[in-house]
Design an enzyme around this catalytic site. Sequence first.
Site, PDB file in Angstrom:
ATOM      1  N   GLY A 132       8.473  -5.562  -8.905  1.00 21.21           N
ATOM      2  CA  GLY A 132       9.355  -4.501  -9.384  1.00 21.21           C
ATOM      3  C   GLY A 132      10.814  -4.890  -9.286  1.00 21.21           C
ATOM      4  O   GLY A 132      11.233  -5.519  -8.313  1.00 21.21           O
TER       5      GLY A 132
ATOM      6  N   GLY B 225       0.802  -1.216   0.000  1.00 19.61           N
ATOM      7  CA  GLY B 225       0.000   0.000   0.000  1.00 19.61           C
ATOM      8  C   GLY B 225       0.835   1.267   0.000  1.00 19.61           C
ATOM      9  O   GLY B 225       2.024   1.246  -0.293  1.00 19.61           O
TER      10      GLY B 225
ATOM     11  N   GLN C 273      14.520  -9.472  -3.873  1.00 19.43           N
ATOM     12  CA  GLN C 273      13.188 -10.049  -3.647  1.00 19.43           C
ATOM     13  C   GLN C 273      12.677 -10.736  -4.920  1.00 19.43           C
ATOM     14  O   GLN C 273      12.189 -11.870  -4.884  1.00 19.43           O
ATOM     15  CB  GLN C 273      12.231  -8.931  -3.221  1.00 19.43           C
ATOM     16  CG  GLN C 273      10.780  -9.293  -3.234  1.00 19.43           C
ATOM     17  CD  GLN C 273       9.915  -8.172  -2.665  1.00 19.43           C
ATOM     18  OE1 GLN C 273       9.912  -7.938  -1.468  1.00 19.43           O
ATOM     19  NE2 GLN C 273       9.199  -7.469  -3.525  1.00 19.43           N
TER      20      GLN C 273
ATOM     21  N   LEU D  14       0.294   3.605  -2.160  1.00 15.25           N
ATOM     22  CA  LEU D  14       0.616   3.399  -3.578  1.00 15.25           C
ATOM     23  C   LEU D  14       1.278   4.624  -4.203  1.00 15.25           C
ATOM     24  O   LEU D  14       0.950   5.759  -3.880  1.00 15.25           O
ATOM     25  CB  LEU D  14      -0.661   3.057  -4.351  1.00 15.25           C
ATOM     26  CG  LEU D  14      -1.389   1.788  -3.900  1.00 15.25           C
ATOM     27  CD1 LEU D  14      -2.616   1.542  -4.778  1.00 15.25           C
ATOM     28  CD2 LEU D  14      -0.457   0.572  -3.936  1.00 15.25           C
ATOM     29  N   HIS D  15       2.200   4.343  -5.078  1.00 16.55           N
ATOM     30  CA  HIS D  15       2.846   5.384  -5.880  1.00 16.55           C
ATOM     31  C   HIS D  15       2.927   4.878  -7.312  1.00 16.55           C
ATOM     32  O   HIS D  15       2.497   3.757  -7.629  1.00 16.55           O
ATOM     33  CB  HIS D  15       4.220   5.747  -5.297  1.00 16.55           C
ATOM     34  CG  HIS D  15       5.127   4.575  -5.077  1.00 16.55           C
ATOM     35  ND1 HIS D  15       5.573   3.761  -6.107  1.00 16.55           N
ATOM     36  CD2 HIS D  15       5.656   4.043  -3.942  1.00 16.55           C
ATOM     37  CE1 HIS D  15       6.346   2.822  -5.614  1.00 16.55           C
ATOM     38  NE2 HIS D  15       6.408   2.956  -4.294  1.00 16.55           N
ATOM     39  N   GLU D  16       3.529   5.720  -8.152  1.00 16.17           N
ATOM     40  CA  GLU D  16       3.590   5.417  -9.583  1.00 16.17           C
ATOM     41  C   GLU D  16       4.337   4.110  -9.861  1.00 16.17           C
ATOM     42  O   GLU D  16       4.068   3.467 -10.879  1.00 16.17           O
ATOM     43  CB  GLU D  16       4.289   6.590 -10.250  1.00 16.17           C
ATOM     44  CG  GLU D  16       3.861   7.081 -11.567  1.00 16.17           C
ATOM     45  CD  GLU D  16       2.465   6.771 -12.084  1.00 16.17           C
ATOM     46  OE1 GLU D  16       1.467   7.236 -11.475  1.00 16.17           O
ATOM     47  OE2 GLU D  16       2.360   6.094 -13.114  1.00 16.17           O
TER      48      GLU D  16
ATOM     49  N   HIS E 288       4.142   1.268  -8.045  1.00 16.29           N
ATOM     50  CA  HIS E 288       3.102   0.231  -7.921  1.00 16.29           C
ATOM     51  C   HIS E 288       2.154   0.288  -9.121  1.00 16.29           C
ATOM     52  O   HIS E 288       1.757  -0.748  -9.669  1.00 16.29           O
ATOM     53  CB  HIS E 288       2.262   0.452  -6.661  1.00 16.29           C
ATOM     54  CG  HIS E 288       3.022   0.412  -5.367  1.00 16.29           C
ATOM     55  ND1 HIS E 288       3.115   1.495  -4.517  1.00 16.29           N
ATOM     56  CD2 HIS E 288       3.717  -0.589  -4.775  1.00 16.29           C
ATOM     57  CE1 HIS E 288       3.821   1.155  -3.449  1.00 16.29           C
ATOM     58  NE2 HIS E 288       4.211  -0.099  -3.585  1.00 16.29           N
TER      59      HIS E 288
ATOM     60  N   VAL F 162      10.499   2.649 -11.494  1.00 14.15           N
ATOM     61  CA  VAL F 162       9.985   4.000 -11.770  1.00 14.15           C
ATOM     62  C   VAL F 162      10.727   4.973 -10.855  1.00 14.15           C
ATOM     63  O   VAL F 162      10.861   4.732  -9.654  1.00 14.15           O
ATOM     64  CB  VAL F 162       8.467   4.078 -11.541  1.00 14.15           C
ATOM     65  CG1 VAL F 162       7.963   5.503 -11.789  1.00 14.15           C
ATOM     66  CG2 VAL F 162       7.744   3.098 -12.454  1.00 14.15           C
TER      67      VAL F 162
HETATM   68  P1  AMP Z   1       5.973  -2.661  -1.681  1.00  8.64           P
HETATM   69  O1  AMP Z   1       4.628  -2.036  -1.514  1.00  8.64           O
HETATM   70  O2  AMP Z   1       7.106  -1.745  -1.339  1.00  8.64           O
HETATM   71  O3  AMP Z   1       6.084  -4.020  -1.036  1.00  8.64           O
HETATM   72  O4  AMP Z   1       6.149  -2.923  -3.239  1.00  8.64           O
HETATM   73  C1  AMP Z   1       5.209  -3.676  -3.956  1.00  8.64           C
HETATM   74  C2  AMP Z   1       5.760  -3.954  -5.330  1.00  8.64           C
HETATM   75  O5  AMP Z   1       6.029  -2.733  -6.002  1.00  8.64           O
HETATM   76  C3  AMP Z   1       7.078  -4.745  -5.312  1.00  8.64           C
HETATM   77  O6  AMP Z   1       7.057  -5.705  -6.363  1.00  8.64           O
HETATM   78  C4  AMP Z   1       8.096  -3.671  -5.564  1.00  8.64           C
HETATM   79  O7  AMP Z   1       9.284  -4.157  -6.161  1.00  8.64           O
HETATM   80  C5  AMP Z   1       7.350  -2.756  -6.514  1.00  8.64           C
HETATM   81  N1  AMP Z   1       7.936  -1.405  -6.517  1.00  8.64           N
HETATM   82  C6  AMP Z   1       8.238  -0.647  -5.436  1.00  8.64           C
HETATM   83  N2  AMP Z   1       8.812   0.514  -5.828  1.00  8.64           N
HETATM   84  C7  AMP Z   1       8.892   0.479  -7.177  1.00  8.64           C
HETATM   85  C8  AMP Z   1       9.386   1.373  -8.173  1.00  8.64           C
HETATM   86  N3  AMP Z   1       9.931   2.540  -7.853  1.00  8.64           N
HETATM   87  N4  AMP Z   1       9.295   0.990  -9.469  1.00  8.64           N
HETATM   88  C9  AMP Z   1       8.744  -0.205  -9.814  1.00  8.64           C
HETATM   89  N5  AMP Z   1       8.252  -1.084  -8.916  1.00  8.64           N
HETATM   90  C10 AMP Z   1       8.323  -0.753  -7.621  1.00  8.64           C
END
Ligand code: AMP
Length: 291
Positions: free
Chosen positions: A147, A31, A153, A33-35, A37, A176
């Site tokens: 990501g 959660g 991971q 969320l950003h660009e 995600h 991103v």
């Molecule tokens: P998180 O909410 O941090 O557990 O991330 C969820 C998913 O989003 C994971 O697969 C992350 O690798 C991916 N993610 C997080 N930050 C980025 C980013 N800047 N660009 C692309 N994917 C991302």
Amino acid sequence: MIQHATISDMRHWREEQRHAGRRVGFVPTMGHLHEGHLSLVDRSRDLADATVLSVFVNPTQFGPGEDFDRYPRDLERDRGLAERRGVDCLFVPLVSEMYPRAASVALDPGSLGAHLCGPLRPGHFAGVMLVVLKLLHIVEPDIAVFGRKDAQQAIILGRMVDDLNLEVQLDVAPTVRESDGLALSSRNAYLTPDERRAAAAIPRALDAGHRAYREGATEPETVVAAVRRELENEQLMRVEYIDAVDPETLAPARRVQDRTVLVLAARVGATRLIDNVVLGEGTASDVFLDG
Ligand code: AMP
């Protein structure tokens, strides 16, 4: 967009998709969320007919003293962003739904967990594997998107899917970045303005390492030194590791070559940030947001 909080409702929705002949794509997140995600949502929508996004701050992947309690949470905002981006189903289970009692079974990343973040965050990848495996069993997606920002991971999960013969295709999407190169992360919300400025040195340093490689460096030490030099004068930065690693084993590369991953973890103030570039590729395939 439909929202489910229980495993049985989620499974029921999944069954309906199966009967309708729709391929399901899945984006697991914690959660805020950003660009980054949302780019995974775009990818899922390209590859599948219906997209599930989960929002679950997973306690089993946080160590004692880490930021589980203060991890940023804003479900209303996440709902709006997910819906506008075309998510079909939001899965938001409570901790008590996912872990009615502490799991007795434990997963082990093996040698892939012996490097980089593994020793610095004991139990972290075991916790990630456990929650992702549970989510994959609940959602049964055809495709799951992760990501590359979290390279270790993604590699560990890819290996888990292979080793356990899971019937899901993993897709790893580009990082991103903000216009100054900083990789988007929910944890960027912790940074003060001064720390935010300092954090921009991370992508600059990885670029410097990539440049050293492009200019002919073959020794990992040379590339790592080029990265370290960029960070030396950042008072607010404490480097945890800089490494050039093999993309399959995550072991230190003996020589750098195309596909070697240059990885970095650092604390900026109290906030721990990670980033990486793939040598030979650099940030060329990453997405930069407008300033
Ligand atoms: P998180 O909410 O941090 O557990 O991330 C969820 C998913 O989003 C994971 O697969 C992350 O690798 C991916 N993610 C997080 N930050 C980025 C980013 N800047 N660009 C692309 N994917 C991302």
